[in-house]
Write an enzyme that holds these catalytic residues in place. Structure first.
Site, PDB file in Angstrom:
ATOM      1  N   ALA A 327       0.855  -1.179   0.000  1.00  0.00           N
ATOM      2  CA  ALA A 327       0.000   0.000   0.000  1.00  0.00           C
ATOM      3  C   ALA A 327       0.894   1.232   0.000  1.00  0.00           C
ATOM      4  O   ALA A 327       1.920   1.252   0.704  1.00  0.00           O
ATOM      5  CB  ALA A 327      -0.901   0.009   1.237  1.00  0.00           C
ATOM      6  N   ASN A 328       0.542   2.230  -0.761  1.00  0.00           N
ATOM      7  CA  ASN A 328       1.381   3.424  -0.748  1.00  0.00           C
ATOM      8  C   ASN A 328       1.173   4.200   0.552  1.00  0.00           C
ATOM      9  O   ASN A 328       0.319   3.864   1.372  1.00  0.00           O
ATOM     10  CB  ASN A 328       1.149   4.274  -2.007  1.00  0.00           C
ATOM     11  N   TYR A 329       1.969   5.231   0.704  1.00  0.00           N
ATOM     12  CA  TYR A 329       1.946   5.888   2.014  1.00  0.00           C
ATOM     13  C   TYR A 329       0.651   6.651   2.249  1.00  0.00           C
ATOM     14  O   TYR A 329       0.246   6.850   3.403  1.00  0.00           O
ATOM     15  CB  TYR A 329       3.205   6.737   2.203  1.00  0.00           C
ATOM     16  N   ASP A 386      13.665  -5.570  -2.778  1.00  0.00           N
ATOM     17  CA  ASP A 386      13.679  -4.103  -2.700  1.00  0.00           C
ATOM     18  C   ASP A 386      14.597  -3.591  -1.594  1.00  0.00           C
ATOM     19  O   ASP A 386      14.435  -2.484  -1.106  1.00  0.00           O
ATOM     20  CB  ASP A 386      12.257  -3.560  -2.500  1.00  0.00           C
ATOM     21  N   GLU A 387      15.557  -4.371  -1.214  1.00  0.00           N
ATOM     22  CA  GLU A 387      16.239  -4.056   0.027  1.00  0.00           C
ATOM     23  C   GLU A 387      17.636  -4.662   0.065  1.00  0.00           C
ATOM     24  O   GLU A 387      17.827  -5.810  -0.331  1.00  0.00           O
ATOM     25  CB  GLU A 387      15.394  -4.657   1.155  1.00  0.00           C
TER      26      GLU A 387
HETATM   27  N1  LIG Z   1       3.382  -9.144   3.434  1.00  0.00           N
HETATM   28  C1  LIG Z   1       4.047  -8.713   2.343  1.00  0.00           C
HETATM   29  C2  LIG Z   1       5.218  -7.945   2.470  1.00  0.00           C
HETATM   30  C3  LIG Z   1       5.847  -7.513   1.308  1.00  0.00           C
HETATM   31  N2  LIG Z   1       5.339  -7.826   0.100  1.00  0.00           N
HETATM   32  C4  LIG Z   1       5.964  -7.345  -1.134  1.00  0.00           C
HETATM   33  C5  LIG Z   1       5.319  -6.056  -1.565  1.00  0.00           C
HETATM   34  C6  LIG Z   1       6.276  -5.015  -1.117  1.00  0.00           C
HETATM   35  O1  LIG Z   1       6.177  -3.851  -1.910  1.00  0.00           O
HETATM   36  C7  LIG Z   1       7.592  -5.699  -1.258  1.00  0.00           C
HETATM   37  C8  LIG Z   1       8.679  -5.119  -0.384  1.00  0.00           C
HETATM   38  O2  LIG Z   1       8.376  -5.283   0.976  1.00  0.00           O
HETATM   39  P1  LIG Z   1       8.621  -4.142   2.043  1.00  0.00           P
HETATM   40  O3  LIG Z   1       8.546  -4.751   3.389  1.00  0.00           O
HETATM   41  O4  LIG Z   1       9.872  -3.417   1.722  1.00  0.00           O
HETATM   42  O5  LIG Z   1       7.369  -3.189   1.920  1.00  0.00           O
HETATM   43  P2  LIG Z   1       7.160  -1.953   0.963  1.00  0.00           P
HETATM   44  O6  LIG Z   1       8.345  -1.716   0.128  1.00  0.00           O
HETATM   45  O7  LIG Z   1       5.884  -2.157   0.237  1.00  0.00           O
HETATM   46  O8  LIG Z   1       6.964  -0.756   1.977  1.00  0.00           O
HETATM   47  P3  LIG Z   1       8.077  -0.005   2.822  1.00  0.00           P
HETATM   48  O9  LIG Z   1       8.102   1.377   2.311  1.00  0.00           O
HETATM   49  O10 LIG Z   1       7.638  -0.090   4.234  1.00  0.00           O
HETATM   50  O11 LIG Z   1       9.371  -0.687   2.594  1.00  0.00           O
HETATM   51  O12 LIG Z   1       7.338  -7.054  -0.922  1.00  0.00           O
HETATM   52  C9  LIG Z   1       4.192  -8.584   0.001  1.00  0.00           C
HETATM   53  O13 LIG Z   1       3.743  -8.855  -1.095  1.00  0.00           O
HETATM   54  N3  LIG Z   1       3.546  -9.000   1.121  1.00  0.00           N
HETATM   55 MG   LIG Z   2      10.285  -1.530   0.801  1.00  0.00          MG
HETATM   56 MG   LIG Z   3      11.919  -4.314   1.895  1.00  0.00          MG
END
Ligand SMILES: Nc1ccn([C@H]2C[C@H](O)[C@@H](COP(=O)(O)OP(=O)(O)OP(=O)(O)O)O2)c(=O)n1
Ligand SMILES: [Mg+2]
Ligand SMILES: [Mg+2]
Length: 1182
Positions: A327-329, A386-387
């Site tokens: 989800a976006n911010y 992504d990390e």
């Molecule tokens: N329960 C989850 C956790 C993560 N992801 C996928 C979608 C995320 O975009 C991606 C990267 O996980 P992150 O924990 O880094 O989450 P986000 O990048 O979405 O948000 P943040 O800004 O907190 O890193 O992995 C997923 O499908 N289901």
């Molecule tokens: Mg992330």
């Molecule tokens: Mg991540």
DNA sequence: ATCCTCCCCTAC
DNA sequence: TAAGGTAGGGGAGGAT
């Protein structure tokens, strides 16, 4: 020690799942959480506990009636004390807040992080100091909160975050230790970090209705255009290819497999490999994480979405149980989180924009981001798609570097990343939390300790729901509480490692370093969605798919495995309707492991063992809600056979050139096709050696023994390790395959693919086959197109199948890196997943560093240090890191490749009799389709069993009643072998097929006592097969271990090996020569009686042996083979005698006697078959 | 003590 | 409707 995250294992917690029993339909939907979102359960569970506690304590007043407090962080009085007070006075204590379950937040001191956290809450609650509670109790009435409101928040919420200079708190030198003063404020250099008007206190602003409609329409269009789930059947019941279609649409599969793909890309050179960590000393660490990754990708491609609440999800059904992936911010302001059900999310935000997945794009963005990170620092530890952690020690000002990094990532991908900076991995990771979104934050070492105090326990990496709960039950609610406990006490309560890790983590201590991805230890495939079986056969069939999947992945990874685990989810008694559509619901998790004493060597082997375990778990097929297979005890495939070259790719030496083609022709009834041999490109061939493919050793002087190159000039006498076994054995415990080496000499020798000088034809990017090896009839019986290709087919992208087919039979390393890079994402992925990394048969040309590249370390380590690239594009930066490298390709252009007939043309019966390494080669080349074909062969032949032999269950390899779980299982498999030998004299088909090559047992599994008991010449032979060091160790252990004098003198010390052997001439070198001969026997099938081999295999698989005895079983097998080598292969009685003597050696140690006897009998029975078997084989081969 | 099996937990 | 995978760390308890 390294406090890599805190984990608590073993604790048997009452999972949220377990308690739903309140609701006969398990978790109740209106809670809106996914199975993974334990929050609700957590909360109600704790609420119940609280109520019980209150009852126990006796409620003494109703002061706090209607008040529900959530205590945040460290307070005085403590969390626990406040809880008790609330209980006593009629209030409710909330451990895990939602926007609606509490009325007040109790907090002693506010930190930036907390303010941020509160801001993100939808309806923020008054934040009050604990004194309010104490004073109210004192006054015996509920006092107004005004005087107790925390001062920072008393004003306009969010106001205090508006810092001077118009920059964000997290990029500025901040009170909270966040940010480092830097002349170049990020806001100047990178507009992305400039302050954005946040909606006050997270209350979402009103969106422009017209824009919102447009955005919704766009999202609807995207959903309609997405064919991921279109019209596909949806469960194991109705989709014969369910495993494939499920995986192709599974986000968790995507992120779970990501590391594997990255590793392969690194190996193939598409993405450069990492370099060693700088030595000890102070370090500067980046933790880089893309902001709301998946959502961000959608936003970047559709700017219309930005600023509006957006989530990535398969379904837009506002009442549904599809899970939010990201989800976006903006959406997070409503409390929407990953893992939540769509129903819950829509409840929180009815206007939520929902877009489908775009895995291809995620892969691209991820790769781009990684290229940029590796250009920033060569020392990168991938964590996820992504990390990553970066070690940027000595690379200049961290803050500036981070700005640059973030800007580059955003420029290249359109996605923002945040960077946490710290002096260790833990601090860096925690800093990222503060930095997000689109920010960076440096927590200085000096402020780390105090920064810890502002954290929730669950902020500590590794502290999840269960651990938090366990800690809470110990009265530990905050990091400060944790710090108050001694390490010993924590260890006593939580276990040694967990306790120590928590102790460290609470203090911000983390001794880990940025490290290469470790060698993989296990590999598995499981499906826990849509699994519904109507019959035991359904389950068995499904297991077959999983076995193929696992086997295929093993092939792609170049590993074998000795331990197979079956995982089952069994519907919990009384639970019939999972809340989640097609979900597994509340289950008991069961697992069973089966250890082979030698690596499993076919999909059928895996399948059979899996079926056995399934049977032994006694779960009715209708109760199975999830099922998985995993392989562990992995070993790199270093079998000598693999160094011999591949029949299918090697230009056959004169004389032997037609050996395999003939074999294949026999198998396929195809006319010879040498004329159509393919000449594939002399591309940079990075992967020469088998397991070490990724390590491109630029040191020309480095012996290429590991790659087998040395074998082109065999000179047994001249080489102490002529067989190459030493190399193999070293590889077994070898480092990694990515070229990170902990000994720092990697500097300057770090080799990456240079961009090819050959221009890539433009068509490549559009899927035109680079080679002419297109399978005839690439229609339905074409190449194995698996898993993710199912999607492509549905998408009508038949072209892709052709592209894939054109790579059939090639190894990853043979594909030009640029070619690979230019291919569409999913083709890349398919190739990377399905093709072997290396061609074992690759001509052994050298890989030469064109330029020695005496790079100064700093330049090599990145940070855009390369002159002229400081302002370069990310791509340029990436290239700059590459070390120019060229592979000379001698004779490659002319190498004919044996064309592969289509799978269906292969005779399963012949497949079944191929030596396993040949079969393996075919399987890797063909993909899972061949495994299926083999399976057909196995089953077909099984049905042909003679009367009197105990048949298996109707439709699969499930066998009858299984062994009891624990003891005495030793004889089950052996009994099987025995019976088979007795009854199956004629056409008894081998279930496991003949192999001719065997791993030499690792020297540590060869028992010196066993050696000592063996006839001296045999022991000597075995010894001589080991490299010098291990040989020395073994032989001295042997001498010490041998009590009786017989063997003692016959084994010389390493230095004068053979000197005392008494055996006239240079025994070892003769034996070595023999060994060479053995290795060079490319078609042992012709020389060794198949039935005999089969008998070995009976023993070889050692099903169900306790692990400790596997080594012994291997010894027996090895001995048997050495006897065969000695020309005793025809003397079955002699072999049996040898085995018996070995058995004597083992007996008294309580193992294997029965086995040996059974096998001996089996061999004797098999003797009758030998002649016929030879005739049969002969007829096939001629 | 150390290994092995069967879990549980965590992270993305 | 909807795709709840993958891998590693670690603990308990039994076997050796
Ligand atoms: N329960 C989850 C956790 C993560 N992801 C996928 C979608 C995320 O975009 C991606 C990267 O996980 P992150 O924990 O880094 O989450 P986000 O990048 O979405 O948000 P943040 O800004 O907190 O890193 O992995 C997923 O499908 N289901
Ligand atoms: Mg992330
Ligand atoms: Mg991540």
């Amino acid at each position: 020690m390294a406090s890599s995250g805190v984990r608590s294992g073993g604790a048997v917690q009452a999972r949220p799942d377990d308690k739903l029993l309140l609701d006969p339909d398990e978790e109740s939907l209106h809670h809106g959480g996914s199975f993974r979102t334990y929050m609700h359960h957590k909360m109600s569970k704790l609420g119940e506990q609280f109520e019980a506690q209150a009852a126990d304590l006796g409620v003494s007043s109703r002061i706090f009636q209607g008040v529900a407090v959530h205590v945040n962080g460290y307070t005085s009085p403590s969390h626990q004390e406040l809880k008790v007070l609330m209980a006593k006075h009629g209030g409710v204590f909330i451990n895990y807040p939602t926007p609606t379950n509490h009325t007040h937040i109790i907090c002693s001191n506010l930190t930036d992080a907390k303010i941020k956290q509160f801001e993100k809450a939808r309806n923020h609650k008054p934040v009050v100091s604990p004194e309010w509670i104490l004073e109210s109790i004192k006054a015996q009435s509920l006092l107004p909160i005004a005087p107790f409101l925390l001062s920072t928040l008393r004003d306009i919420p969010g106001q205090q975050r508006l810092l001077p200079f118009g920059t964000r708190a997290d990029v500025l030198p901040a009170k909270d230790g966040c940010g480092t003063a830097h002349p170049m404020a990020a806001s100047e250099e990178n507009p992305a970090t400039a302050y954005n008007q946040p909606s006050p206190m997270g209350a979402p602003v009103a969106y422009d209705p017209a824009e919102m409609r447009a955005a919704q329409a766009e999202a609807a269009r995207l959903r309609a255009a997405c064919d991921m789930l279109k019209g596909a059947p949806k469960s194991s019941r109705d989709d014969p290819n369910f495993v494939e279609s499920f995986f192709s649409a599974s986000r968790l599969h995507f992120i779970g497999m990501w590391k594997t793909r990255l590793e392969s890309l690194m190996l193939s050179g598409v993405i450069g490999g990492p370099t060693p960590n700088p030595g000890p000393g102070a370090q500067v660490i980046f933790h880089v994480d893309l902001d709301c990754f998946f959502a961000s990708v959608a936003e970047s491609e559709h700017p219309l979405f930005s600023g509006k609440p957006l989530a990535v999800c398969h379904s837009n059904n506002a009442k549904g149980t599809a899970e939010i992936s990201s989800a976006n911010y903006e959406a997070r302001k409503y409390g929407i989180r990953a893992g939540m059900f769509m129903a819950g999310a829509k409840q929180l935000c009815p206007d939520l924009i929902v877009v489908p997945y775009n895995f291809e794009r995620y892969q691209e963005v991820s790769e781009q981001a990684y290229k940029i990170m590796m250009a920033c620092s060569a020392c990168v530890q991938p964590l996820s798609c992504d990390e990553a952690f970066l070690d940027v020690t000595g690379l200049g000002d961290p803050f500036q570097l981070a700005s640059r990094l973030r800007a580059d990532i955003q420029a290249a991908t359109g996605c923002t990343a945040s960077v946490g900076i710290g002096h260790n991995l833990l601090i860096a990771r925690l800093a990222t939390k503060r930095a997000k979104p689109d920010g960076q934050c440096h927590i200085q070492e000096a402020e780390a300790a105090s920064a810890m105090l502002s954290l929730e326990l669950s902020d500590l990496p590794g502290v999840g729901w269960a651990t938090s709960k366990k800690l809470a039950s110990l009265g530990l609610q905050s990091v400060a509480d944790l710090q108050a406990w001694s390490k010993a006490r924590l260890q006593a309560e939580l276990g040694d490692k967990t306790g120590a890790a928590l102790w460290d983590a609470s203090r911000g201590i983390d001794t880990r370093r940025v490290a290469p991805p470790a060698v993989r230890k296990s590999l598995g495939a499981e499906v826990n969605w849509g699994v519904r079986f109507d019959s035991p056969q359904d389950a068995t069939r499904f297991l077959g798919k999983l076995a193929e999947e696992v086997w295929t992945r093993m092939g792609a990874a170049g590993v074998q495995g000795r331990s197979l685990t079956l995982k089952l989810k069994k519907r919990k008694e009384g639970v019939y309707n999972p809340v989640k559509f097609m979900g597994h619901g509340i289950c008991d998790n069961l697992s069973r492991t089966h250890t082979f004493h030698r690596p499993a060597h076919s999909a059928a082997t895996i399948h059979r063992a899996a079926c056995d375990m399934l049977t032994s778990l006694h779960v009715p097929h209708a109760d199975i809600r999830g099922i998985g297979l995993g392989m562990s005890k992995l070993e790199k495939v270093t079998d000598a056979s693999h160094r011999k070259g591949s029949f299918f790719k090697v230009p056959a030496p004169a004389g032997s050139a037609d050996r395999l083609p003939r074999l294949l022709r026999a198998a396929s009834d195809l006319p010879g096709r040498q004329g159509e041999a393919v000449h594939h490109k002399p591309a940079e061939d990075l992967g020469r050696g088998m397991p070490d493919a990724g390590r491109v050793d630029c040191d020309a002087s480095a012996p290429s023994a590991a790659t087998g190159a040395g074998r082109s000039s065999p000179d047994p006498a001249a080489d102490d390790d002529p067989s190459g076994k030493a190399a193999d054995l070293q590889q077994l415990d070898g480092e990694d395959s990515l070229g990170w080496s902990s000994n720092g000499e990697g500097e300057g020798r770090e080799a990456r693919l240079s961009p090819s000088h050959q221009e890539l034809p433009a068509d490549h990017a559009h899927g035109v086959a680079p080679s002419s090896l297109a399978s005839e009839g690439s229609g339905h019986e074409g190449p194995a197109v698996t898993t993710d290709m199912a999607r492509d087919r549905r998408s009508g992208l038949a072209q892709r199948a052709q592209v894939l087919a054109s790579f059939q039979g090639m190894a990853l390393s043979q594909i030009d890196a640029e070619t690979l890079a230019a291919l569409p994402w999913d083709i890349q992925r398919e190739l990377v997943t399905r093709l072997p990394r290396n061609s074992e048969a690759a001509p052994r040309e050298g890989v030469e560093a064109v330029t020695p590249q005496p790079d100064p370390p700093a330049a090599n380590r990145g940070a855009w240090r390369t002159p002229g690239l400081a302002q370069g594009s990310p791509v340029a930066s990436h290239e700059a890191v590459n070390v120019s490298l060229r592979t000379s390709s001698i004779e490659r252009v002319d190498s004919p490749v044996v064309p592969l007939p289509s799978v269906s043309k292969l005779d399963p019966a012949v497949l079944a009799e191929l030596p396993w390494h040949l079969r393996r080669e075919l399987e890797v080349a063909y993909g899972p389709e061949l495994a299926r074909q083999s399976l057909r062969g196995a089953n077909m032949r099984r049905t042909g069993r003679p009367a009197g032999f105990k048949p298996g269950p109707a439709s699969g390899p499930i066998r009858g009643p299984t062994r009891p779980p624990s003891r005495t299982e030793v004889d089950a498999p052996h009994t099987r072998g025995f019976k088979r030998g007795q009854g199956g004299s004629g056409a008894e088909p081998p279930l496991q097929r003949a192999r001719h090559m065997h791993h030499l047992p690792s020297s540590t599994t060869v028992d010196p006592r066993v050696l000592a008991e063996l006839p001296p010449e045999i022991a000597e032979e075995i010894l001589s097969a080991f490299p010098r060091g291990q040989r020395a160790r073994l032989s001295s252990a042997m001498r010490e271990g041998a009590r009786s004098g017989g063997v003692q003198g016959s084994h010389a010390a390493p230095g004068c090996r053979g000197g005392e052997s008494g055996k006239t001439r240079d025994a070892p070198s003769v034996m070595n020569a023999r060994f060479e001969e053995y290795l060079d026997t490319t078609t042992p099938l012709l020389h060794l009686p198949a039935a005999l081999l089969r008998a070995c295999v009976e023993l070889g698989d050692g099903d169900g042996l306790p692990g400790s005895q596997h080594g012994v079983a291997r010894d027996v097998e090895t001995i048997l083979h050495w006897r065969l080598l000695q020309g005793l292969g025809d003397d079955l009685e002699g072999v049996a005698a040898t085995l018996r003597s070995a058995t004597r050696a083992f007996s008294g140690r309580g193992c294997l006697e029965e086995t040996a006897i059974a096998v001996t009998a089996s061999i004797q029975a098999a003797a009758k078959e030998v002649h016929g078997a030879q005739l049969w084989l002969g007829s096939i081969l001629n």
